[in-house]
Scaffold this motif. Structure first.
Motif, PDB file in Angstrom:
ATOM      1  N   GLU B  37       0.809  -1.220   0.000  1.00  0.00           N
ATOM      2  CA  GLU B  37       0.000   0.000   0.000  1.00  0.00           C
ATOM      3  C   GLU B  37       0.847   1.277   0.000  1.00  0.00           C
ATOM      4  O   GLU B  37       0.632   2.167  -0.815  1.00  0.00           O
ATOM      5  CB  GLU B  37      -0.945   0.024   1.211  1.00  0.00           C
ATOM      6  N   MET B  38       1.822   1.374   0.930  1.00  0.00           N
ATOM      7  CA  MET B  38       2.569   2.629   1.053  1.00  0.00           C
ATOM      8  C   MET B  38       3.962   2.503   0.446  1.00  0.00           C
ATOM      9  O   MET B  38       4.720   1.600   0.778  1.00  0.00           O
ATOM     10  CB  MET B  38       2.702   3.024   2.527  1.00  0.00           C
ATOM     11  N   THR B  39       4.309   3.407  -0.462  1.00  0.00           N
ATOM     12  CA  THR B  39       5.677   3.523  -0.975  1.00  0.00           C
ATOM     13  C   THR B  39       6.120   4.939  -0.658  1.00  0.00           C
ATOM     14  O   THR B  39       5.713   5.888  -1.323  1.00  0.00           O
ATOM     15  CB  THR B  39       5.727   3.240  -2.485  1.00  0.00           C
ATOM     16  N   GLY B  40       6.933   5.104   0.380  1.00  0.00           N
ATOM     17  CA  GLY B  40       7.247   6.446   0.870  1.00  0.00           C
ATOM     18  C   GLY B  40       5.947   7.118   1.305  1.00  0.00           C
ATOM     19  O   GLY B  40       5.180   6.550   2.079  1.00  0.00           O
ATOM     20  N   GLN B  41       5.692   8.301   0.755  1.00  0.00           N
ATOM     21  CA  GLN B  41       4.477   9.039   1.111  1.00  0.00           C
ATOM     22  C   GLN B  41       3.297   8.670   0.209  1.00  0.00           C
ATOM     23  O   GLN B  41       2.190   9.127   0.411  1.00  0.00           O
ATOM     24  CB  GLN B  41       4.730  10.555   0.993  1.00  0.00           C
ATOM     25  N   LYS B  42       3.573   7.877  -0.831  1.00  0.00           N
ATOM     26  CA  LYS B  42       2.534   7.581  -1.815  1.00  0.00           C
ATOM     27  C   LYS B  42       1.682   6.401  -1.375  1.00  0.00           C
ATOM     28  O   LYS B  42       2.197   5.378  -0.940  1.00  0.00           O
ATOM     29  CB  LYS B  42       3.177   7.246  -3.174  1.00  0.00           C
ATOM     30  N   GLN B  43       0.373   6.573  -1.509  1.00  0.00           N
ATOM     31  CA  GLN B  43      -0.551   5.508  -1.127  1.00  0.00           C
ATOM     32  C   GLN B  43      -1.139   4.878  -2.385  1.00  0.00           C
ATOM     33  O   GLN B  43      -1.770   5.553  -3.195  1.00  0.00           O
ATOM     34  CB  GLN B  43      -1.669   6.089  -0.250  1.00  0.00           C
ATOM     35  N   THR B  44      -0.941   3.576  -2.528  1.00  0.00           N
ATOM     36  CA  THR B  44      -1.472   2.847  -3.680  1.00  0.00           C
ATOM     37  C   THR B  44      -2.921   2.457  -3.403  1.00  0.00           C
ATOM     38  O   THR B  44      -3.236   1.950  -2.327  1.00  0.00           O
ATOM     39  CB  THR B  44      -0.628   1.578  -3.924  1.00  0.00           C
ATOM     40  N   LYS B  45      -3.768   2.695  -4.417  1.00  0.00           N
ATOM     41  CA  LYS B  45      -5.163   2.227  -4.312  1.00  0.00           C
ATOM     42  C   LYS B  45      -5.268   0.817  -4.871  1.00  0.00           C
ATOM     43  O   LYS B  45      -5.867  -0.072  -4.297  1.00  0.00           O
ATOM     44  CB  LYS B  45      -6.099   3.156  -5.091  1.00  0.00           C
ATOM     45  N   PHE B  46      -4.698   0.636  -6.059  1.00  0.00           N
ATOM     46  CA  PHE B  46      -4.624  -0.696  -6.689  1.00  0.00           C
ATOM     47  C   PHE B  46      -3.562  -0.645  -7.769  1.00  0.00           C
ATOM     48  O   PHE B  46      -3.038   0.429  -8.095  1.00  0.00           O
ATOM     49  CB  PHE B  46      -5.987  -1.112  -7.260  1.00  0.00           C
ATOM     50  N   LEU B  47      -3.217  -1.807  -8.321  1.00  0.00           N
ATOM     51  CA  LEU B  47      -2.186  -1.903  -9.352  1.00  0.00           C
ATOM     52  C   LEU B  47      -2.756  -2.549 -10.602  1.00  0.00           C
ATOM     53  O   LEU B  47      -3.690  -3.353 -10.525  1.00  0.00           O
ATOM     54  CB  LEU B  47      -1.054  -2.836  -8.916  1.00  0.00           C
ATOM     55  N   HIS B  48      -2.149  -2.196 -11.720  1.00  0.00           N
ATOM     56  CA  HIS B  48      -2.484  -2.914 -12.948  1.00  0.00           C
ATOM     57  C   HIS B  48      -1.194  -3.460 -13.543  1.00  0.00           C
ATOM     58  O   HIS B  48      -0.234  -2.725 -13.730  1.00  0.00           O
ATOM     59  CB  HIS B  48      -3.177  -1.980 -13.935  1.00  0.00           C
ATOM     60  N   TYR B  49      -1.165  -4.757 -13.811  1.00  0.00           N
ATOM     61  CA  TYR B  49      -0.009  -5.383 -14.463  1.00  0.00           C
ATOM     62  C   TYR B  49      -0.366  -5.768 -15.887  1.00  0.00           C
ATOM     63  O   TYR B  49      -1.460  -6.286 -16.147  1.00  0.00           O
ATOM     64  CB  TYR B  49       0.390  -6.678 -13.752  1.00  0.00           C
ATOM     65  N   GLU B  50       0.585  -5.520 -16.781  1.00  0.00           N
ATOM     66  CA  GLU B  50       0.434  -5.904 -18.183  1.00  0.00           C
ATOM     67  C   GLU B  50       1.680  -6.704 -18.565  1.00  0.00           C
ATOM     68  O   GLU B  50       2.751  -6.463 -18.029  1.00  0.00           O
ATOM     69  CB  GLU B  50       0.352  -4.603 -18.988  1.00  0.00           C
ATOM     70  N   ALA B  51       1.536  -7.648 -19.503  1.00  0.00           N
ATOM     71  CA  ALA B  51       2.702  -8.437 -19.933  1.00  0.00           C
ATOM     72  C   ALA B  51       2.652  -8.687 -21.432  1.00  0.00           C
ATOM     73  O   ALA B  51       1.583  -8.663 -22.040  1.00  0.00           O
ATOM     74  CB  ALA B  51       2.739  -9.777 -19.204  1.00  0.00           C
ATOM     75  N   TYR B  52       3.820  -8.922 -21.987  1.00  0.00           N
ATOM     76  CA  TYR B  52       3.936  -9.468 -23.343  1.00  0.00           C
ATOM     77  C   TYR B  52       3.944 -10.973 -23.105  1.00  0.00           C
ATOM     78  O   TYR B  52       5.002 -11.569 -22.909  1.00  0.00           O
ATOM     79  CB  TYR B  52       5.232  -8.944 -23.965  1.00  0.00           C
ATOM     80  N   VAL B  53       2.762 -11.551 -23.037  1.00  0.00           N
ATOM     81  CA  VAL B  53       2.593 -12.871 -22.415  1.00  0.00           C
ATOM     82  C   VAL B  53       3.490 -13.972 -22.997  1.00  0.00           C
ATOM     83  O   VAL B  53       4.218 -14.623 -22.244  1.00  0.00           O
ATOM     84  CB  VAL B  53       1.107 -13.302 -22.401  1.00  0.00           C
ATOM     85  N   PRO B  54       3.475 -14.218 -24.308  1.00  0.00           N
ATOM     86  CA  PRO B  54       4.291 -15.344 -24.787  1.00  0.00           C
ATOM     87  C   PRO B  54       5.775 -15.144 -24.517  1.00  0.00           C
ATOM     88  O   PRO B  54       6.485 -16.090 -24.144  1.00  0.00           O
ATOM     89  CB  PRO B  54       4.011 -15.406 -26.293  1.00  0.00           C
ATOM     90  N   MET B  55       6.243 -13.895 -24.659  1.00  0.00           N
ATOM     91  CA  MET B  55       7.663 -13.649 -24.407  1.00  0.00           C
ATOM     92  C   MET B  55       7.971 -13.704 -22.916  1.00  0.00           C
ATOM     93  O   MET B  55       9.018 -14.204 -22.504  1.00  0.00           O
ATOM     94  CB  MET B  55       8.083 -12.293 -24.985  1.00  0.00           C
ATOM     95  N   ALA B  56       7.047 -13.218 -22.098  1.00  0.00           N
ATOM     96  CA  ALA B  56       7.251 -13.257 -20.643  1.00  0.00           C
ATOM     97  C   ALA B  56       7.369 -14.703 -20.159  1.00  0.00           C
ATOM     98  O   ALA B  56       8.228 -15.025 -19.334  1.00  0.00           O
ATOM     99  CB  ALA B  56       6.116 -12.535 -19.923  1.00  0.00           C
TER     100      ALA B  56
END
Lengths: 80, 153
Positions: B37-56
């Motif tokens: 949730e907290m990175t320094g003073q920054k508060q994360t609400k949620f994350l989005h991950y994206e991938a180049y799936v076959p290469m990943a």
């Protein structure tokens, strides 16, 4: 002859597309693809820091591209 | 199950662990990466991950191969999730089995560090005050050659 280009994350957001096919003449290297791409979609800030892949394998800027290849510009990764 | 997988479903840790069980293993080390949730003073609400799936998936497999070269008896499985993740959700699970514990600890550490270098996955932070694609997490890396170190074709 055509090549396919894939963009991700911030680069896709700037270009407003994740995938584009462009008409090209060979011989052609990845660096030239990068120029042609930006002629098409406009300047992409940070693209010079992107990793490069052709057909899902990492390559270098000077590597050649062939008809039908898929060239991916991979912004610095942030998985994990 | 697939040993090296990108999925848009929640990760089941036990599935990843089960896939490295071996009768000659004396240790299984598990690394679980979760959404903070907290990175320094920054508060994360949620994350989005994206991938180049076959290469990943290929690059995850490559990490498995590198581990086997360094620790020949190791068995590795890695699953990374993409899509929208909430605070404390599991983003990645790594399991490594080896005959002795020290190798398992070292190899699982190696796997997560390599994921952050070579696997085409991106994280977008949605903070309480804006959003940002995370890249170049240490703020120091550029790739003049077009590929990360140790990833020459």
């Amino acid at each position: 002859m055509m090549i396919n280009i894939l963009l991700f994350a911030d680069l896709a957001q700037q270009a407003e597309t994740e995938r584009i096919s462009i008409e090209v003449h060979f011989p052609l290297n990845v660096e030239e693809v990068r120029t042609l791409l930006q002629n098409e979609v406009g300047k992409l800030s940070g693209i010079e820091n992107a990793l490069l892949a052709v057909n899902e394998e990492y390559v270098e800027l000077t590597d050649q591209v062939n008809d039908g290849d898929t060239v991916a510009f991979i912004p610095p990764v942030s998985g994990g | 199950m697939k040993m090296f997988k990108i999925t848009s479903e929640p990760i089941n840790n036990q599935d990843v662990i089960d896939s490295v069980v071996h009768h000659n293993a004396g240790a299984i080390s598990v690394f679980i990466g979760t959404v903070r949730e907290m990175t320094g003073q920054k508060q994360t609400k949620f994350l989005h991950y994206e991938a180049y799936v076959p290469m990943a998936e290929k690059q995850l497999e490559r990490i498995g191969t590198e581990i086997q070269e360094k620790w020949p008896s190791a068995i590795t499985a890695i699953t990374h999730r993409i899509g929208t993740l909430q605070i404390s959700d599991i983003a990645v699970t790594i399991a490594v089995s080896t005959p002795h514990r020290q190798d398992a600890f070292e190899a699982s550490r190696y796997a997560i560090e390599r994921i952050k270098e070579i696997v085409p996955i991106w994280k977008k932070e949605h903070y309480t005050d804006g959003e940002e694609w995370i890249g170049n997490q240490k703020g120091t890396k550029t790739y003049p050659a077009g590929h990360p170190e140790g990833v020459v074709k």
